[in-house]
Design a protein around this motif. Structure first.
Motif, PDB file in Angstrom:
ATOM      1  N   ASP A  41       0.807  -1.221   0.000  1.00 60.19           N
ATOM      2  CA  ASP A  41       0.000   0.000   0.000  1.00 60.19           C
ATOM      3  C   ASP A  41       0.840   1.270   0.000  1.00 60.19           C
ATOM      4  O   ASP A  41       1.969   1.278   0.484  1.00 60.19           O
ATOM      5  CB  ASP A  41      -0.882   0.071   1.255  1.00 60.19           C
ATOM      6  N   LEU A  43       0.026   5.377   1.190  1.00 62.47           N
ATOM      7  CA  LEU A  43      -0.925   6.203   1.922  1.00 62.47           C
ATOM      8  C   LEU A  43      -0.335   7.601   2.015  1.00 62.47           C
ATOM      9  O   LEU A  43       0.702   7.796   2.644  1.00 62.47           O
ATOM     10  CB  LEU A  43      -1.132   5.614   3.325  1.00 62.47           C
ATOM     11  N   TYR A  53      -5.110   6.755  -0.946  1.00 62.71           N
ATOM     12  CA  TYR A  53      -4.780   5.392  -0.528  1.00 62.71           C
ATOM     13  C   TYR A  53      -4.759   4.509  -1.766  1.00 62.71           C
ATOM     14  O   TYR A  53      -5.704   4.503  -2.554  1.00 62.71           O
ATOM     15  CB  TYR A  53      -5.824   4.881   0.466  1.00 62.71           C
ATOM     16  N   HIS A  55      -3.824   0.462  -2.945  1.00 60.47           N
ATOM     17  CA  HIS A  55      -3.516  -0.904  -2.524  1.00 60.47           C
ATOM     18  C   HIS A  55      -3.343  -1.752  -3.786  1.00 60.47           C
ATOM     19  O   HIS A  55      -4.208  -1.757  -4.655  1.00 60.47           O
ATOM     20  CB  HIS A  55      -4.663  -1.460  -1.667  1.00 60.47           C
ATOM     21  N   LYS A  97     -13.095   4.442   3.467  1.00 66.23           N
ATOM     22  CA  LYS A  97     -12.249   3.383   4.038  1.00 66.23           C
ATOM     23  C   LYS A  97     -11.920   3.738   5.475  1.00 66.23           C
ATOM     24  O   LYS A  97     -11.684   4.891   5.805  1.00 66.23           O
ATOM     25  CB  LYS A  97     -10.955   3.243   3.236  1.00 66.23           C
ATOM     26  N   PHE A  99      -9.369   3.002   8.777  1.00 58.16           N
ATOM     27  CA  PHE A  99      -8.009   2.579   9.103  1.00 58.16           C
ATOM     28  C   PHE A  99      -7.901   2.441  10.611  1.00 58.16           C
ATOM     29  O   PHE A  99      -8.118   3.409  11.341  1.00 58.16           O
ATOM     30  CB  PHE A  99      -6.988   3.617   8.610  1.00 58.16           C
ATOM     31  N   TYR A 121       3.928   0.690   7.893  1.00 56.02           N
ATOM     32  CA  TYR A 121       4.206   1.696   6.862  1.00 56.02           C
ATOM     33  C   TYR A 121       5.469   2.451   7.260  1.00 56.02           C
ATOM     34  O   TYR A 121       5.692   2.714   8.436  1.00 56.02           O
ATOM     35  CB  TYR A 121       3.068   2.708   6.757  1.00 56.02           C
TER      36      TYR A 121
END
Length: 124
Positions: A41, A43, A53, A55, A97, A99, A121
């Motif tokens: 991913d 971000l 974002y 993916h 989405k 998180f 990340y």
């Protein structure tokens, strides 16, 4: 015509000023702002509250009878709608989405890292 140009100029000035401000939800969490990368991913959290974002995950599964290739791709750009110490959300409903923050941004060996939705990340 002059009036329309003046209104347009004022509108552009207000938009540019707004782009430079930090979103109130991020003022207490400035360490989240930046470009983050995990194994699958990316971000990007901008100080104005816009989040991009992406993916991308590819998986090949082979059995003696078959070969299957799976690709999962998400690409969302939306504003932060909720932010606290445990989670943040972008967009709304099916176009949004959530998180879950497993570990807030921290420094490790001179690099910023965070863990969100079970993935680590690294800030680029």
């Amino acid at each position: 015509m002059k009036h329309a140009s003046l209104v347009l100029s004022i509108g552009l000035a207000l938009m540019l000023t707004a782009c430079g401000k930090t979103n109130p939800m991020l003022e207490q969490h400035p360490d989240y702002i930046g470009n983050w990368q995990s194994s699958t991913d990316t971000l990007k959290i901008e100080k104005n509250g816009q989040v991009t974002y992406k993916h991308n995950e590819h998986q090949d599964q082979k059995t003696p009878e078959s070969e299957v290739s799976l690709t999962e791709h998400s690409d969302i750009k939306a504003a932060i709608t909720q932010f606290d110490d445990n989670s943040f959300e972008i967009g709304q409903g099916e176009l949004g989405k959530s998180f879950k923050v497993d570990h807030a941004p921290y420094k490790e060996n001179g690099q910023w890292k965070m863990q969100v939705n079970g993935q680590v990340y690294t800030k680029k």
